[in-house]
Write a protein that holds these residues in place. Structure first.
Motif, short mmCIF file in Angstrom:
data_model
loop_
_atom_site.label_atom_id
_atom_site.label_comp_id
_atom_site.label_asym_id
_atom_site.label_seq_id
_atom_site.Cartn_x
_atom_site.Cartn_y
_atom_site.Cartn_z
N ALA A 1 40.49 42.03 24.82
CA ALA A 1 41.52 42.90 25.40
C ALA A 1 40.98 44.28 25.77
O ALA A 1 41.58 44.99 26.58
CB ALA A 1 42.68 43.05 24.43
N SER A 2 39.83 44.65 25.24
CA SER A 2 39.25 45.97 25.54
C SER A 2 38.78 46.07 26.99
O SER A 2 38.45 47.15 27.46
CB SER A 2 38.11 46.30 24.58
N THR A 3 38.78 44.96 27.71
CA THR A 3 38.44 44.98 29.13
C THR A 3 39.67 45.31 29.99
O THR A 3 39.57 45.37 31.21
CB THR A 3 37.84 43.63 29.59
N ASN A 4 40.81 45.56 29.35
CA ASN A 4 42.05 45.93 30.01
C ASN A 4 42.23 47.45 29.86
O ASN A 4 42.19 47.96 28.74
CB ASN A 4 43.21 45.18 29.36
N PRO A 5 42.47 48.18 30.94
CA PRO A 5 42.62 49.64 30.83
C PRO A 5 43.70 50.08 29.85
O PRO A 5 43.55 51.10 29.17
CB PRO A 5 42.97 50.08 32.26
N GLY A 6 44.79 49.31 29.73
CA GLY A 6 45.87 49.68 28.82
C GLY A 6 45.46 49.68 27.35
O GLY A 6 46.08 50.37 26.53
N TRP A 7 44.44 48.92 27.01
CA TRP A 7 43.95 48.86 25.63
C TRP A 7 43.47 50.24 25.18
O TRP A 7 43.52 50.57 24.01
CB TRP A 7 42.83 47.83 25.54
N TRP A 8 43.02 51.05 26.14
CA TRP A 8 42.40 52.35 25.84
C TRP A 8 43.38 53.51 25.85
O TRP A 8 42.98 54.66 25.74
CB TRP A 8 41.27 52.60 26.84
N ARG A 9 44.68 53.25 25.98
CA ARG A 9 45.67 54.33 25.97
C ARG A 9 45.68 55.06 24.63
O ARG A 9 45.35 54.50 23.60
CB ARG A 9 47.07 53.77 26.21
N VAL A 10 46.12 56.30 24.67
CA VAL A 10 46.33 57.10 23.46
C VAL A 10 47.81 57.04 23.14
O VAL A 10 48.64 57.35 23.99
CB VAL A 10 45.90 58.57 23.68
N GLU A 11 48.15 56.61 21.92
CA GLU A 11 49.55 56.51 21.50
C GLU A 11 49.68 57.03 20.09
O GLU A 11 48.86 56.72 19.23
CB GLU A 11 50.01 55.04 21.51
N HIS A 12 50.73 57.80 19.86
CA HIS A 12 50.99 58.32 18.51
C HIS A 12 52.04 57.50 17.77
O HIS A 12 52.15 57.60 16.56
CB HIS A 12 51.49 59.77 18.61
N ALA A 13 52.79 56.69 18.47
CA ALA A 13 53.92 55.95 17.89
C ALA A 13 53.45 54.96 16.83
O ALA A 13 52.40 54.34 16.97
CB ALA A 13 54.68 55.22 18.98
N PRO A 14 54.24 54.78 15.77
CA PRO A 14 53.90 53.80 14.74
C PRO A 14 53.76 52.38 15.29
O PRO A 14 53.04 51.56 14.74
CB PRO A 14 55.07 53.88 13.75
N SER A 15 54.44 52.09 16.40
CA SER A 15 54.37 50.76 16.99
C SER A 15 53.16 50.57 17.89
O SER A 15 52.93 49.47 18.39
CB SER A 15 55.65 50.48 17.78
N ALA A 16 52.36 51.63 18.09
CA ALA A 16 51.18 51.55 18.96
C ALA A 16 50.12 50.66 18.32
O ALA A 16 50.10 50.44 17.11
CB ALA A 16 50.62 52.94 19.20
N LEU A 17 49.23 50.17 19.16
CA LEU A 17 48.11 49.36 18.66
C LEU A 17 47.17 50.24 17.82
O LEU A 17 47.09 51.45 18.04
CB LEU A 17 47.35 48.75 19.84
N PRO A 18 46.47 49.62 16.86
CA PRO A 18 45.63 50.41 15.95
C PRO A 18 44.62 51.31 16.65
O PRO A 18 44.44 52.47 16.26
CB PRO A 18 44.93 49.37 15.10
#
Length: 93
Positions: free
Chosen positions: A37-54
């Protein structure tokens, strides 16, 4: 986020505003392979939400926004300015 904690520590130790790492560098730092999944640009988003990916929470915690170059398998991490940066009379961390 435990898998990405070594990356958080690595980025926090950096003095530069930008740090460039290859996918292999990141894999060495975290001690494991990046997922497909790291080949998908969305995998690299910055998210603070508890529901965000690790990894998204890890980037936020480290204070860097990743700018991936997926074909080159490289990522430029750019320091996220602290909210108080540039505000007169307010000290930034």
């Amino acid at each position: 986020m435990a898998k990405y904690e070594p990356l958080v520590r690595y980025l926090r130790r950096q003095k530069k505003a930008e740090v460039e790492l290859s996918f292999r560098d990141i894999e060495r730092i975290v001690g494991g392979l990046l997922p497909k999944a790291s080949t998908n640009p969305g995998w690299w988003r910055v998210e603070h939400a508890p529901s965000a990916l690790p990894q998204q929470r890890a980037f936020a915690e480290a204070g860097y926004a990743p700018e991936p170059e997926l074909k080159a398998e490289r990522v430029r991490f750019v320091r996220i300015p602290s909210p108080a940066a540039g505000v007169p009379g307010v000290l930034a961390d």
